[in-house]
Design a protein around this motif. Sequence first.
Motif, PDB file in Angstrom:
ATOM      1  N   ALA A   1       0.855  -1.185   0.000  1.00 12.49           N
ATOM      2  CA  ALA A   1       0.000   0.000   0.000  1.00 12.49           C
ATOM      3  C   ALA A   1       0.891   1.236   0.000  1.00 12.49           C
ATOM      4  O   ALA A   1       1.821   1.347   0.793  1.00 12.49           O
ATOM      5  CB  ALA A   1      -0.902  -0.001   1.227  1.00 12.49           C
TER       6      ALA A   1
ATOM      7  N   ASP B   1      -7.552  -4.040  -2.319  1.00 10.59           N
ATOM      8  CA  ASP B   1      -8.769  -3.244  -2.136  1.00 10.59           C
ATOM      9  C   ASP B   1      -9.642  -3.270  -3.387  1.00 10.59           C
ATOM     10  O   ASP B   1     -10.883  -3.302  -3.302  1.00 10.59           O
ATOM     11  CB  ASP B   1      -8.407  -1.796  -1.797  1.00 10.59           C
ATOM     12  N   LEU B   2      -9.019  -3.269  -4.547  1.00  8.32           N
ATOM     13  CA  LEU B   2      -9.774  -3.244  -5.803  1.00  8.32           C
ATOM     14  C   LEU B   2     -10.551  -4.533  -6.027  1.00  8.32           C
ATOM     15  O   LEU B   2     -11.623  -4.518  -6.643  1.00  8.32           O
ATOM     16  CB  LEU B   2      -8.832  -3.010  -6.987  1.00  8.32           C
TER      17      LEU B   2
ATOM     18  N   ALA C   1     -11.614  -6.565  -3.587  1.00  7.52           N
ATOM     19  CA  ALA C   1     -12.262  -6.990  -2.334  1.00  7.52           C
ATOM     20  C   ALA C   1     -13.765  -7.162  -2.493  1.00  7.52           C
ATOM     21  O   ALA C   1     -14.372  -8.047  -1.871  1.00  7.52           O
ATOM     22  CB  ALA C   1     -11.964  -5.980  -1.227  1.00  7.52           C
TER      23      ALA C   1
ATOM     24  N   ASP D   1      -3.623   2.820  -5.907  1.00  7.74           N
ATOM     25  CA  ASP D   1      -4.654   1.935  -5.369  1.00  7.74           C
ATOM     26  C   ASP D   1      -3.998   0.614  -5.011  1.00  7.74           C
ATOM     27  O   ASP D   1      -3.117   0.133  -5.740  1.00  7.74           O
ATOM     28  CB  ASP D   1      -5.741   1.684  -6.418  1.00  7.74           C
ATOM     29  N   HIS D   2      -4.428   0.028  -3.888  1.00  5.07           N
ATOM     30  CA  HIS D   2      -3.901  -1.275  -3.507  1.00  5.07           C
ATOM     31  C   HIS D   2      -4.748  -2.355  -4.183  1.00  5.07           C
ATOM     32  O   HIS D   2      -5.982  -2.330  -4.101  1.00  5.07           O
ATOM     33  CB  HIS D   2      -3.931  -1.432  -1.994  1.00  5.07           C
TER      34      HIS D   2
END
Length: 521
Positions: free
Chosen positions: A139, A148-149, A151, A144-145
Amino acid sequence: MQASVETAQAPQPGTVEHWARARPDALAAIEGERALSWAALDDHANRLAHALSARGLGRGDIVVVRTQIRLEWMAIAAACGKLGCSLLGMNWRLTPAEVRYVLNNSRANAIVCDDADPAALLPAFDGQPLKAAVSLDVAAAGFDHYADLVAAPAPARYSAGQPGLIIYTSGTTGLPKGVLMRGSADMSDQIVTEYLADVGAHRTTSAEACFLLTMPVHHGSGPSQIWAAQKAGALTVMIRRYDPLAVLDAIQRYRVSHWTGVPTMFKRLAALPPGTVAQHDLTSLRSITVGAAPVSDALKQWIITHLGDCLYEGYGSTETGMVSRMMAGDQRRKPGSSGRPYRHVRIEIRDADGQVLPAGQSGEIWAWTPVAIRNYLNAPALGTDTRDERGFFRTGDVGRLDDEGFLYISDRAKDMIISGGVNIYPAEIEAALQTHPAVADAAVIGIPDEEFGESVMAFCEIKPGLSVDEPALLEHCVGQLASYKRPRNIRIVDELPRNTVGKLLKRDLRAPFWKDKEKNV
């Protein structure tokens, strides 16, 4: 680049979506202790495509993928296909300045990377039309991690096939140039289809096949292997960083049927302690392909003897696609050959004046293929010195055709040494040096010589646990090479410079000797 659609009655055969329906629980890829089923891969790709679409990415955009060999590459590629984006494979070793050049030259719209310190790339993004920057592992501000994208669940998306692939050539002179790897616009689909089918004809197409991936995904070979396995619904076993013991273990553990590598990879296998290779069960191998750099006959014979009599050699380039293939059954009959042209491919051997030479005579290799480029990315049409009016591409290699149409490559034209007006081809000298039992690899260059213009210098990498000195290597050449071909100097080095595909970087060896000279020849 293939068009994408939001819904479809049934996905196209051979796509990730197809196998997610047909074989949802079967494994698509393994990397170390991680694995992805076809259903999980499609789900990841849907989630990523949804997230990237929300950031404005869509049809016609270019997504840079700067990663090592890893599972996520398949999901990123599938997401690009779903969105109608092209995928640009970037060498993960490029510096921020080099990254900036590629971003600017390609006009890319997004980047996905697995850098340990993604923030170091931020200066390269200034002024670029990036809609998204994604970090896979860490991160970091400005990114953007990936976790997270992907998830949140996302609706299914379908693509008509693999995304367009852009590869930047490593280049021996000048700045790298982008190649959109696809067929020429004016060629019929039938010709391209027949050509591509012939290129992949030596690979088993059943879902029971298993591909071992050790080629980088920023090189044309890596993606092509992944997509060949995907088309068949077969498993791809990935090794992130090449290790010869890991290769042997993977072949035995997963019953690998297809493996493609560069000569350096096989040389490192051959350098393992005696008996190491024989301790592994390699009987599952059905095709071993070597290419991307010159392959000595001695190395070919070692592969056949120790890994199996299923060795193929591929010859081609980023700009032309594959040009010729040496079949396993011809290796002993035609030692030293790179095989015959693929279907619809034509090869001409030309002299310095552009005249076509008869069989048996050496000259520069020009090739016509259905997928040869007309221009580099965002650049004007190629000049006739590179691509002539009949569509033949100048490969920069030197070779000959025999009377059966088999191609023999002797050297790179630009590597040729001219000493006292005589042409000397480094590959011949390198092959002679490599017959010494202590030499793992060799590179030969021309260095400035006041009397002769250039003289021959060799660099040798020695096998682990062995030793040899320069006088012994010079003496070794006496019985194998004419006096004018023998190196005047030999330098033993710990490791020869190579790029991530394993190609020797002779320009790095040449540079110190020519830096103060008016010309590099």
